[in-house]
Design a protein around this motif. Structure first.
Motif, PDB file in Angstrom:
ATOM      1  N   ILE A 192      -5.703   3.313  -3.323  1.00  0.00           N
ATOM      2  CA  ILE A 192      -6.707   3.252  -1.767  1.00  0.00           C
ATOM      3  C   ILE A 192      -5.918   4.290  -0.959  1.00  0.00           C
ATOM      4  O   ILE A 192      -4.564   3.770  -0.839  1.00  0.00           O
ATOM      5  N   ASP A 193      -6.418   5.004  -0.320  1.00  0.00           N
ATOM      6  CA  ASP A 193      -5.552   5.604   0.252  1.00  0.00           C
ATOM      7  C   ASP A 193      -6.027   5.580   1.465  1.00  0.00           C
ATOM      8  O   ASP A 193      -5.854   6.829   2.575  1.00  0.00           O
TER       9      ASP A 193
ATOM     10  N   PRO B 295      -3.428   2.772   4.280  1.00  0.00           N
ATOM     11  CA  PRO B 295      -2.967   1.117   4.202  1.00  0.00           C
ATOM     12  C   PRO B 295      -1.664   0.766   4.790  1.00  0.00           C
ATOM     13  O   PRO B 295      -0.777   1.368   4.732  1.00  0.00           O
ATOM     14  N   SER B 296      -2.133  -0.469   5.746  1.00  0.00           N
ATOM     15  CA  SER B 296      -0.865  -0.619   5.789  1.00  0.00           C
ATOM     16  C   SER B 296       0.215  -1.570   5.039  1.00  0.00           C
ATOM     17  O   SER B 296      -0.045  -1.964   3.887  1.00  0.00           O
TER      18      SER B 296
ATOM     19  N   SER C 291      -8.998  -2.501   3.909  1.00  0.00           N
ATOM     20  CA  SER C 291      -9.835  -3.641   4.609  1.00  0.00           C
ATOM     21  C   SER C 291     -10.710  -4.456   4.055  1.00  0.00           C
ATOM     22  O   SER C 291     -11.158  -5.648   3.507  1.00  0.00           O
ATOM     23  N   LEU C 292     -11.792  -3.571   3.936  1.00  0.00           N
ATOM     24  CA  LEU C 292     -13.290  -3.579   2.956  1.00  0.00           C
ATOM     25  C   LEU C 292     -12.635  -4.537   1.206  1.00  0.00           C
ATOM     26  O   LEU C 292     -13.337  -5.535   1.070  1.00  0.00           O
TER      27      LEU C 292
ATOM     28  N   LEU D   1      -1.334  -3.307   1.286  1.00  0.00           N
ATOM     29  CA  LEU D   1      -0.974  -3.283  -0.253  1.00  0.00           C
ATOM     30  C   LEU D   1      -0.268  -4.053  -1.164  1.00  0.00           C
ATOM     31  O   LEU D   1      -0.646  -4.562  -2.336  1.00  0.00           O
ATOM     32  N   LYS D   2       0.648  -4.951   0.135  1.00  0.00           N
ATOM     33  CA  LYS D   2       1.024  -5.892  -0.727  1.00  0.00           C
ATOM     34  C   LYS D   2       0.203  -6.948  -1.123  1.00  0.00           C
ATOM     35  O   LYS D   2       0.010  -7.870  -2.246  1.00  0.00           O
ATOM     36  N   ALA D   3      -1.295  -7.071  -0.298  1.00  0.00           N
ATOM     37  CA  ALA D   3      -1.963  -8.921  -0.768  1.00  0.00           C
ATOM     38  C   ALA D   3      -2.999  -8.031  -1.066  1.00  0.00           C
ATOM     39  O   ALA D   3      -3.218  -8.732  -3.015  1.00  0.00           O
TER      40      ALA D   3
END
Length: 527
Positions: free
Chosen positions: A454-455, A436-437, A461-462, A441-443
């Motif tokens: 989340i890896d 994940p970008s 995105s989902l 991660l911040k969002a």
């Protein structure tokens, strides 16, 4: 020809992918849902834009079927690239081509590399082979659509190495629910068939070994078929021609009207026609009829070619899923296959979201002893699996309390909102598998989700899409879920934002204690 709603959505989704610059995209439709009609309409759209289109398939029946459906549904005629037939010099803008013919260097060199603007691959699960790739790499500037029946995750991951996106997927349960395919009832026959000595080849069981392993059981299988399906119209799939012929004789000896077809049958068309007209009530074949043949009146399928490949299993069962006047359901006979491996396909794999649910379904069907509706079994199995997960989650939450985490664990969120697609998500395409970008991660953290669990980018995105959709629909936030479920309330994820807010306000006004008139375990918000 007027398309069904899902077919029109599929058509539009494919065009949208290409318009957005995604050149290689997939369409997944269960057998019997009109994939040829959909790609015929897609071809019509491309021809209207002035494009040339190539339809690739690996069998003559599929090419003939595609050409026939294309002309009937759109009026477009095709040129052919097959054996001695060639499209060179033809003014038709659509070519149907045999991959075995097109892959030859001399054939390819008759065309400019940008001759075709669009390529359609029928039965796309074959497209990773060298023969297909040779053609696709030659015409590498073309938009590509791969069409396939419901694949398993392994198939999708493999297809994801070539295709860039999944434009549209229509699932088997949805097709049954919306009345486009026949309901399926599964019955496990109580015969222990030992496959432990069967070898493997190309990721599946060896046909030669399977035939030998089946031989001792054929008479018992025939007797069970007579007991439960003597009035049915049956297609039987077997691993070898000699096994198919032997089984046909056994069936005829006990009272069935059985016939057999194989690749060498001179009278194949006549036998298929006679079966269609009910002169036979059982048709045995050694994997000849998995693609390119339809007989909607079939209401029983017997799979005596056990497989680990879900796309192959779906193709076999798909011979009986079409609707037909007077047909109420498809009866699917399964067996107690004994194998040292556990990846074998069973009826449950046709609709189960994941292996955990498939195992629970298979156990139910095996224990029942009567035909069970697959959808009803899936619903019960899903409830059982969810209950088990909730029990495990309760233990996890107890540990989380000690850590005083201020964010919601993704698993808690998924369970609370009852999102099976999130809980069983597996990345398929390349971008989905990447980490994940930072912005994702911040969002997630900003929205109340603990991001370290989340890896991959696909899951992130989902999850973000689901969170935004919930916000728009006025449903509970992750922080509300965490606050209330830590205090014993159940499935807060299914509540509205306002209901949760009112309850939290009451708790706050009561000194952050739950009011005496509220039992968290039984509490349900007013709608």
């Amino acid at each position: 020809m007027e398309l069904r709603p899902y077919q029109q959505k599929a058509r539009e989704a494919i065009q949208t992918e290409w318009r957005n610059g995604v050149k290689k995209t997939l369409l997944v439709l269960p057998t019997g849902c009109g994939k040829t009609i959909v790609f015929s309409k897609v071809i019509e759209d491309r021809v209207r834009l002035g494009e040339r289109v190539l339809v690739l398939a690996h069998r003559g029946e599929l090419l003939d079927q595609a050409a026939d459906k294309l002309e009937k549904s759109t009026g477009l005629k095709c040129a052919r690239e097959k054996a001695e037939q060639t499209s060179v010099g033809s003014w038709y803008r659509v070519v149907v081509g045999s991959v075995q013919t097109m892959m030859r260097e001399k054939r390819l060199e008759q065309f400019d590399r940008n001759f075709f603007d669009t390529i359609i691959i029928d039965e796309a699960h074959h497209c990773l082979s060298d023969s297909y790739q040779r053609v696709l790499q030659y015409f590498d500037s073309a938009n590509v659509l791969g069409v396939t029946a419901t694949p398993d995750r392994g198939d999708m991951r493999n297809l994801g190495s070539y295709f860039e996106s999944l434009a549209f997927e229509y699932t088997l349960p949805r097709a049954i629910k919306e009345g486009y395919l026949s309901p399926i009832k599964a019955l496990t026959i109580p015969l222990q068939l030992d496959l432990s000595a069967v070898g493997q080849q190309a990721g599946d069981f060896k046909n030669s070994d399977l035939g030998t392993a089946l031989d001792p059981y054929l008479e018992s299988i025939a007797a069970e078929m007579w007991r439960v399906a003597q009035d049915r119209k049956i297609v039987v799939f077997l691993p070898l021609v000699r096994t198919s012929q032997k089984f046909t004789n056994i069936l005829n000896n006990i009272g069935f009207r059985a016939a057999e077809v194989n690749g060498e049958s001179q009278d194949r068309a006549m036998i298929l026609d006679d079966f269609d007209k009910d002169r036979y009530n059982v048709l045995c074949n050694s994997m000849l009829l998995t693609e390119g043949w339809d007989c909607p009146s079939v209401d029983c399928v017997v799979v005596l070619r056990p497989t680990k490949v879900r796309s192959l299993y779906s193709q076999m069962v798909g011979r009986g899923t079409r609707l037909h006047p007077g047909k109420t359901e498809l009866l699917l006979l399964d067996f107690l296959w004994h194998t040292e491996r556990h990846e074998l396909c069973h009826p449950a794999h046709l609709i189960a979201e994941n292996e955990e649910i498939a195992k629970a379904m298979t156990k139910q069907i095996e224990q029942a002893g009567i035909p069970l509706d697959l959808e009803a079994v899936e619903k019960q199995a899903t409830e059982d699996v969810v209950a088990q997960r909730e029990e495990a989650l309760a233990k996890q939450l107890a540990e989380m309390k000690k850590r005083k985490r201020q964010l919601v664990d993704p698993l808690q969120f998924e369970m609370s909102i009852q999102a099976e697609d999130l809980a069983s998500y597996v990345p398929v395409f390349g971008w989905q598998m990447s980490p994940p970008s930072d912005s994702q991660l911040k969002a997630l953290e900003k929205m109340g989700i603990y991001p370290d669990e989340i890896d991959n980018a696909g899951k992130a995105s989902l999850l973000l899409e689901r969170l935004e959709k919930r916000r728009q629909e006025g449903l509970t936030t992750p922080k509300q879920i965490r606050f209330l479920e830590q205090r014993g309330f159940n499935h807060v994820g299914t509540w509205s934002f306002e209901s949760a807010k009112r309850l939290i306000d009451r708790i706050a006004a009561n000194g952050w204690r739950i009011p005496n008139d509220i039992n968290p375990k039984e509490y349900r918000p007013e709608v």
